[in-house]
Design a protein around this motif. Structure first.
Motif, PDB file in Angstrom:
ATOM      1  N   ALA A  26     -16.833 -32.542  23.572  1.00  5.96           N
ATOM      2  CA  ALA A  26     -16.389 -32.273  22.201  1.00  5.96           C
ATOM      3  C   ALA A  26     -16.813 -33.399  21.281  1.00  5.96           C
ATOM      4  N   GLY A 188     -12.068 -34.113  19.905  1.00  8.13           N
ATOM      5  CA  GLY A 188     -12.134 -32.719  19.495  1.00  8.13           C
ATOM      6  C   GLY A 188     -12.198 -32.505  17.999  1.00  8.13           C
ATOM      7  N   GLY A 191     -15.120 -29.976  16.668  1.00  2.50           N
ATOM      8  CA  GLY A 191     -14.834 -28.553  16.810  1.00  2.50           C
ATOM      9  C   GLY A 191     -13.760 -28.089  15.851  1.00  2.50           C
ATOM     10  N   ARG A 195     -14.431 -25.265  12.917  1.00  6.63           N
ATOM     11  CA  ARG A 195     -13.609 -24.059  12.797  1.00  6.63           C
ATOM     12  C   ARG A 195     -13.075 -23.920  11.371  1.00  6.63           C
ATOM     13  N   THR A 228     -16.041 -24.659  20.888  1.00  9.84           N
ATOM     14  CA  THR A 228     -14.626 -24.933  20.643  1.00  9.84           C
ATOM     15  C   THR A 228     -14.173 -24.319  19.324  1.00  9.84           C
TER      16      THR A 228
END
Length: 257
Positions: A26, A188, A191, A195, A228
């Protein structure tokens, strides 16, 4: 998305036929700059990026009624609430943002994919080409809780040379992301922000049914971040300067991803 210039090549319908490399990691990031009235984060700047783009010749003639119509006024999209904080896209202003973006582009991790390292005027030329264009590519700074921490390009994939190399649909919208700084990497964040931005695109552009990205197939952290973020791998495509993983986020499944 690994800070790379848009390169074209390849084809395929939405088929899953890729052997993804092992070790997808990630992405994470963050770097701050005082020019945006933000708190300053870790001053060190290395990037892992998330897809690139360069300003390009249109793949077909297009009459533009207003400069910002092609992407439905990115500057007015507003903020997105994320688990990491409030995020917004702020269109680039050269006098404010060029030094930061150039510094990010000169980090070795970014330079390997974006190919914009060197004197500041290298990055300046890349930005000016977009800012002086018809609005089909909008360079932005990603600001998280007031801190500038990423560079984005939101672009019309269907009007880009990329459209010659995959089955493009009207209003396909592309994303390129470069995350700067090491402090937030590996948690992370890449990701999560991908999104959020994909959701913004689909919410603010009703005519857009898909968000597209084409990271270098070697850039496993970038591919992992897209997966992700709810993107799916569609195909491997051969672009002039890279072999890319075509990643797609569909409007039809955005609430399921």
């Amino acid at each position: 998305m690994s800070g790379e210039r848009p390169r074209a090549g390849g084809h395929s319908e939405d088929t899953l036929d890729l052997r993804l490399p092992d070790g997808l990691i990630a992405l994470a990031t963050a770097d701050a700059l005082d020019g945006h009235g933000a708190r300053r984060r870790d001053e060190d700047t290395t990037q892992s990026s998330v897809s690139v783009a360069a300003t390009v010749e249109p793949s077909r003639p297009f009459v533009v009624p207003r400069h910002d119509d092609l992407l439905d006024r990115v500057a007015e999209w507003g903020p997105a609430d994320t688990p990491a904080g409030v995020f917004r896209l702020v269109p680039v202003r050269l006098e404010r943002d060029l030094p930061l973006i150039s510094r990010w582009m000169n980090d070795p991790a970014a330079a390997a994919f974006w190919e914009l390292s060197g004197p500041q005027d290298v990055t300046e030329g890349h930005l000016r080409a977009q800012l002086a264009g018809d609005g089909r590519s909008v360079p932005c700074i990603g600001v998280l809780d007031g801190a500038p921490m990423s560079y984005w390009e939101i672009y019309r994939a269907d009007l880009d040379p990329l459209a010659r190399h995959y089955p493009a649909r009207p209003h396909d919208t592309g994303i390129h992301l470069l995350v700067g700084g090491v402090a937030d990497r590996g948690h992370g964040l890449g990701g999560l922000l991908l999104r959020a931005v994909a959701d913004l695109v689909l919410a603010q552009r009703p005519s857009c049914a898909r968000v597209i990205a084409e990271p270098d197939i070697r850039n496993t952290p970038s591919i992992a971040a897209f997966l992700t973020a709810g993107f799916r791998f569609s195909a491997e495509v051969d672009l002039p300067a890279k072999r890319a993983a075509l990643m797609v986020r569909d409007r039809a499944v955005r609430h399921l991803a």
